[in-house]
Scaffold this motif. Structure first.
Motif, short mmCIF file in Angstrom:
data_model
loop_
_atom_site.label_atom_id
_atom_site.label_comp_id
_atom_site.label_asym_id
_atom_site.label_seq_id
_atom_site.Cartn_x
_atom_site.Cartn_y
_atom_site.Cartn_z
N ARG A 99 44.64 36.14 26.54
CA ARG A 99 44.90 34.76 26.16
C ARG A 99 43.71 34.28 25.33
O ARG A 99 42.57 34.36 25.77
N ARG A 100 44.03 33.71 24.17
CA ARG A 100 42.96 33.31 23.26
C ARG A 100 42.11 32.21 23.89
O ARG A 100 42.63 31.19 24.36
N TRP A 101 40.84 32.47 23.94
CA TRP A 101 39.79 31.58 24.41
C TRP A 101 39.85 31.28 25.91
O TRP A 101 39.12 31.86 26.68
N ASN A 102 40.68 30.31 26.31
CA ASN A 102 40.56 29.78 27.67
C ASN A 102 41.34 30.61 28.69
O ASN A 102 42.40 31.12 28.40
N LEU A 103 40.81 30.68 29.89
CA LEU A 103 41.50 31.43 30.91
C LEU A 103 42.66 30.63 31.47
O LEU A 103 42.74 29.41 31.32
N ALA A 104 43.57 31.33 32.12
CA ALA A 104 44.75 30.72 32.73
C ALA A 104 45.24 31.62 33.84
O ALA A 104 44.93 32.82 33.87
N THR A 105 46.00 31.04 34.74
CA THR A 105 46.57 31.83 35.83
C THR A 105 48.08 31.92 35.76
O THR A 105 48.69 32.60 36.59
N MET A 106 48.69 31.27 34.79
CA MET A 106 50.14 31.32 34.61
C MET A 106 50.48 32.35 33.55
O MET A 106 49.93 32.34 32.45
N SER A 107 51.41 33.22 33.85
CA SER A 107 51.75 34.30 32.93
C SER A 107 52.25 33.77 31.58
O SER A 107 52.00 34.39 30.54
N ASN A 108 52.95 32.64 31.60
CA ASN A 108 53.51 32.10 30.35
C ASN A 108 52.43 31.67 29.36
O ASN A 108 52.72 31.46 28.18
N ASP A 109 51.20 31.52 29.83
CA ASP A 109 50.11 31.07 28.98
C ASP A 109 49.44 32.20 28.20
O ASP A 109 48.55 31.93 27.40
N TYR A 110 49.85 33.43 28.46
CA TYR A 110 49.20 34.56 27.82
C TYR A 110 49.92 35.00 26.56
O TYR A 110 51.14 34.90 26.45
N ASP A 111 49.13 35.49 25.60
CA ASP A 111 49.66 35.81 24.28
C ASP A 111 50.14 37.26 24.16
O ASP A 111 51.12 37.55 23.47
N TYR A 112 49.41 38.18 24.79
CA TYR A 112 49.72 39.59 24.63
C TYR A 112 49.68 40.29 25.99
O TYR A 112 48.87 39.92 26.85
N TRP A 113 50.53 41.30 26.11
CA TRP A 113 50.68 42.03 27.37
C TRP A 113 50.66 43.53 27.13
O TRP A 113 51.13 44.01 26.10
N GLY A 114 50.15 44.26 28.14
CA GLY A 114 50.27 45.70 28.15
C GLY A 114 51.61 46.13 28.75
O GLY A 114 52.40 45.28 29.18
N GLN A 115 51.82 47.42 28.80
CA GLN A 115 53.10 47.96 29.28
C GLN A 115 53.11 48.13 30.80
O GLN A 115 54.17 48.35 31.39
N GLY A 116 51.94 48.04 31.41
CA GLY A 116 51.85 48.14 32.86
C GLY A 116 51.51 49.54 33.35
O GLY A 116 51.80 50.54 32.69
N THR A 117 50.90 49.59 34.53
CA THR A 117 50.60 50.85 35.19
C THR A 117 50.94 50.71 36.68
O THR A 117 50.64 49.68 37.29
N GLN A 118 51.60 51.72 37.22
CA GLN A 118 52.07 51.64 38.60
C GLN A 118 50.95 51.95 39.59
O GLN A 118 50.23 52.95 39.45
#
Length: 123
Positions: A99-118
């Motif tokens: 997420r650009r600049w400021n931190l957040a705890t809500m997923s909708n506030d993030y700009d980019y995501w990885g594919q995940g790791t189990q």
């Protein structure tokens, strides 16, 4: 195009440890707060931890506080999640997010995501 790639997941016994890594490319890493989220089967994605762009502020979910540690290396464009004293309820797909600049705890506030790791923790 920004890209986040997680690694380090796997199967571990309860009480064990894992270290997740997330390598970022295609963005100015030091301009982004980096977070970790997780999603268990049938559940919503939930916040785990976040660290600000300069590492000055860190937040953790209560469920992982004292067991997980988030860190970042801006020289390597990488964020880490050290997970200790793992419990079966930590089993989930773990995602890193930027997420650009400021931190957040809500997923909708993030700009980019990885594919995940189990991550699977056996009892």
């Amino acid at each position: 195009q920004p890209q986040l790639v997680e690694s380090g997941g796997g199967l571990v016994q309860a009480g064990g440890s894992l270290r997740l890594s997330c390598a970022a490319s295609g963005l100015t890493f030091s301009n982004y707060a980096m977070g970790w989220f997780r999603q268990a089967p049938g559940q919503e994605r939930e916040f785990v931890a976040v660290k600000t762009w300069n590492g000055g502020t860190t937040y953790y979910a209560d469920s992982v506080k004292g067991r997980f540690t988030i860190s970042r290396d801006n020289a390597k464009n990488t964020v880490y999640l050290q997970m200790n004293s793992l419990k079966p309820e930590d089993t989930a797909v773990y995602y890193c997010a930027a997420r650009r600049w400021n931190l957040a705890t809500m997923s909708n506030d993030y700009d980019y995501w990885g594919q995940g790791t189990q991550v699977t923790v056996s009892s």
